[in-house]
Design a protein around this motif. Structure first.
Motif, PDB file in Angstrom:
ATOM      1  N   ARG A   1      -6.948  -7.532 -16.458  1.00 39.75           N
ATOM      2  CA  ARG A   1      -6.655  -6.493 -15.795  1.00 39.75           C
ATOM      3  C   ARG A   1      -7.722  -4.998 -15.868  1.00 39.75           C
ATOM      4  O   ARG A   1      -7.826  -4.572 -16.785  1.00 39.75           O
TER       5      ARG A   1
ATOM      6  N   ALA B   1      -2.956  -3.250  -4.167  1.00 42.94           N
ATOM      7  CA  ALA B   1      -4.106  -2.572  -3.366  1.00 42.94           C
ATOM      8  C   ALA B   1      -5.118  -1.922  -4.032  1.00 42.94           C
ATOM      9  O   ALA B   1      -6.056  -1.848  -3.833  1.00 42.94           O
ATOM     10  N   ASP B   2      -4.876  -1.793  -5.367  1.00 41.71           N
ATOM     11  CA  ASP B   2      -5.562  -0.575  -6.165  1.00 41.71           C
ATOM     12  C   ASP B   2      -6.871  -1.325  -7.030  1.00 41.71           C
ATOM     13  O   ASP B   2      -7.513  -0.801  -7.788  1.00 41.71           O
TER      14      ASP B   2
ATOM     15  N   PHE C   1       3.905   3.823 -10.898  1.00 41.95           N
ATOM     16  CA  PHE C   1       4.826   3.262 -11.751  1.00 41.95           C
ATOM     17  C   PHE C   1       5.157   3.908 -13.263  1.00 41.95           C
ATOM     18  O   PHE C   1       5.619   3.173 -13.915  1.00 41.95           O
TER      19      PHE C   1
ATOM     20  N   ARG D   1      -7.441   1.216 -12.359  1.00 37.86           N
ATOM     21  CA  ARG D   1      -7.489   1.314 -10.997  1.00 37.86           C
ATOM     22  C   ARG D   1      -8.535   1.826 -10.505  1.00 37.86           C
ATOM     23  O   ARG D   1      -9.374   2.510 -11.061  1.00 37.86           O
TER      24      ARG D   1
ATOM     25  N   VAL E   1       0.861  -1.337  -0.001  1.00 36.10           N
ATOM     26  CA  VAL E   1      -0.001  -0.020  -0.078  1.00 36.10           C
ATOM     27  C   VAL E   1       1.029   1.121   0.078  1.00 36.10           C
ATOM     28  O   VAL E   1       1.602   1.408   0.836  1.00 36.10           O
TER      29      VAL E   1
ATOM     30  N   LYS F   1       2.469   1.942 -22.322  1.00 36.94           N
ATOM     31  CA  LYS F   1       2.617   1.243 -21.204  1.00 36.94           C
ATOM     32  C   LYS F   1       2.620  -0.229 -21.834  1.00 36.94           C
ATOM     33  O   LYS F   1       3.297  -1.129 -21.226  1.00 36.94           O
TER      34      LYS F   1
ATOM     35  N   ARG G   1      11.211   5.187 -13.148  1.00 34.82           N
ATOM     36  CA  ARG G   1      10.769   3.861 -12.337  1.00 34.82           C
ATOM     37  C   ARG G   1      10.841   2.768 -13.258  1.00 34.82           C
ATOM     38  O   ARG G   1      11.246   1.652 -12.672  1.00 34.82           O
TER      39      ARG G   1
HETATM   40  N1  UDP Z   1       3.338   0.519  -4.270  1.00 32.83           N
HETATM   41  C1  UDP Z   1       4.155   0.203  -3.058  1.00 32.83           C
HETATM   42  N2  UDP Z   1       5.260   1.058  -2.977  1.00 32.83           N
HETATM   43  C2  UDP Z   1       5.568   2.021  -4.058  1.00 32.83           C
HETATM   44  C3  UDP Z   1       4.849   1.991  -5.183  1.00 32.83           C
HETATM   45  C4  UDP Z   1       3.648   1.404  -5.241  1.00 32.83           C
HETATM   46  O1  UDP Z   1       3.860  -0.571  -2.272  1.00 32.83           O
HETATM   47  O2  UDP Z   1       6.718   2.693  -3.936  1.00 32.83           O
HETATM   48  C5  UDP Z   1       1.989  -0.200  -4.590  1.00 32.83           C
HETATM   49  C6  UDP Z   1       0.705   0.507  -4.857  1.00 32.83           C
HETATM   50  O3  UDP Z   1       0.282   0.902  -3.545  1.00 32.83           O
HETATM   51  C7  UDP Z   1      -0.007  -0.587  -5.419  1.00 32.83           C
HETATM   52  C8  UDP Z   1       1.191  -1.528  -6.008  1.00 32.83           C
HETATM   53  O4  UDP Z   1       2.279  -1.180  -5.378  1.00 32.83           O
HETATM   54  O5  UDP Z   1      -0.828  -1.326  -4.506  1.00 32.83           O
HETATM   55  C9  UDP Z   1       1.278  -1.257  -7.619  1.00 32.83           C
HETATM   56  O6  UDP Z   1       1.411   0.373  -7.748  1.00 32.83           O
HETATM   57  P1  UDP Z   1       0.547   0.850  -9.008  1.00 32.83           P
HETATM   58  O7  UDP Z   1      -0.596   0.629  -9.048  1.00 32.83           O
HETATM   59  O8  UDP Z   1       0.944   2.285  -8.704  1.00 32.83           O
HETATM   60  O9  UDP Z   1       1.311   0.519 -10.299  1.00 32.83           O
HETATM   61  P2  UDP Z   1       0.817  -0.150 -11.608  1.00 32.83           P
HETATM   62  O10 UDP Z   1      -0.430  -0.656 -11.350  1.00 32.83           O
HETATM   63  O11 UDP Z   1       0.852   1.073 -12.463  1.00 32.83           O
HETATM   64  O12 UDP Z   1       1.841  -1.097 -12.186  1.00 32.83           O
END
Ligand code: UDP
Ligand code: MG
Length: 326
Positions: free
Chosen positions: A210, A108-109, A220, A213, A24, A145, A225
């Motif tokens: 998928r 978590a999202d 990310f 969000r 989170v 992406k 990153r």
């Molecule tokens: N997250 C984390 N630390 C960080 C960045 C992200 O724990 O420094 C968690 C964020 O809360 C989420 C998960 O990693 O639960 C994925 O992040 P995000 O949804 O931003 O990335 P994406 O879905 O774009 O890959």
């Protein structure tokens, strides 16, 4: 252990069969919904479960909400880091503190739909030790992406010897056996998506779409990153970049060997035209200089990682915990 959680509600805490781990970072808007959806999916299964939320140094109210959820329902446990350590570290802490026979890793999202978890559990009951989620569709993500992710997976596939399944994220179920091995792998600059296939055992996938969000922002999306993530992945599992210096060295040696031969022959038998002088030399020297600097940089990349390992610092520091008897 039984515990009162409000008027007339007693939740019996048994050793959980399933631990759901979610990292989170600034997810205050999502956490209550995450808890609701997870309970909705897990309660009907009948086995005891726990939801382990690892707050990776959030700057919003995430930690407070985790504490609240834990008060409401002691099956929700939490760890709060002393600062932002990063996704891989948060997941590592989750695995270290999990107690289920199977651990399910999810964002978590709510991009990884909890409704897929029962399918994963069904595979686990059939005897698979790792069940990863394979993305068939990525809704709500930008085309660049999607393209970079696709290219990245293909590249990793080519230059590493670990068989990282295509189009998988971190959404997966892992048996206790696998989790225990992962907990012993204390390497820094972690790349879990490669470490899990490395462990082996019986692995399989279930496909899912998928989702976008649920709320909040993706963390990310920045190129910096993504590049860091990709370098970690490559350097953790491949020496190909180091070997590239050797290949390139041989290639340039062969080419310049031929060029020397050509120059000598032209001198001896060619027409009486002067060969281009300074410009050729300059270009050759600069080119070689560039190649050498790149090779040094690549060696430096690996050297830095060795330095990180040697320091042996803890991977993460937790400031607070909810639901763990200290
Ligand atoms: N997250 C984390 N630390 C960080 C960045 C992200 O724990 O420094 C968690 C964020 O809360 C989420 C998960 O990693 O639960 C994925 O992040 P995000 O949804 O931003 O990335 P994406 O879905 O774009 O890959
Ligand atoms: Mg996300």
């Amino acid at each position: 252990m039984a515990r009162e959680t409000g008027p007339g509600v007693t939740v019996r805490l048994m050793k959980p069969v399933f631990t759901i781990v979610a990292p989170v970072y600034n997810e205050e808007a999502v956490l209550p919904e995450l808890y609701r959806r997870i309970s909705e999916v897990m309660n009907p299964l009948g086995d005891p479960w726990e939801l382990l939320l690892v707050d990776d140094g959030s700057r919003d109210r995430s930690a407070e909400i985790i504490a609240q959820l834990h008060d409401q329902d002691p099956r929700v446990k939490g760890i709060s880091f002393s600062r932002n350590f990063g996704f891989q570290e948060a997941v590592t802490a989750g695995l270290d503190h999990s107690s289920g026979d199977a651990v399910i890793l999810t964002d978590a999202d709510l991009q990884d739909p909890p409704e897929v978890i029962p399918e994963m559990i069904a595979k686990w009951r059939q005897g698979y030790e790792v069940v990863y989620g394979v993305r068939t569709e990525r809704a709500g993500e930008s085309w660049h992406k999607k393209i970079t992710a696709k290219l990245f997976y293909r590249l990793i596939h080519r230059i590493t010897s670990v068989n990282i399944p295509l189009d998988t994220g971190d959404f997966r179920l892992m048996d206790r056996k696998v989790v225990n091995v992962l907990c012993q792998m204390k390497e820094r600059n972690r790349f879990l998506r490669g470490m899990v296939p490395w462990v082996g055992f019986k692995q399989t996938g279930v496909s899912f779409k998928r989702s976008p969000r649920f709320a909040g922002e993706a963390k990310f999306s920045s190129y910096r990153r993504m590049i860091k993530f990709a370098t970690n992945a490559i350097t953790s599992f491949s020496y190909v970049p180091l070997q590239m210096a050797t290949y390139l060295g041989f290639l340039i040696a062969v080419i310049s060997g031929l060029a020397i031969l050509a120059v000598v022959l032209l001198r001896m038998f060619g027409p009486d035209t002067p060969l281009l002088g300074q410009a050729t030399t300059l270009v050759a020297v600069l080119f070689l200089g560039g190649v050498q600097l790149i090779s040094l940089g690549i060696i430096g990349e690996y050297l830095g990682r060795i330095y990180d390992e040697v320091k042996g610092r803890p991977l993460y520091l937790s400031a607070r915990k909810w639901g763990f008897d200290e």
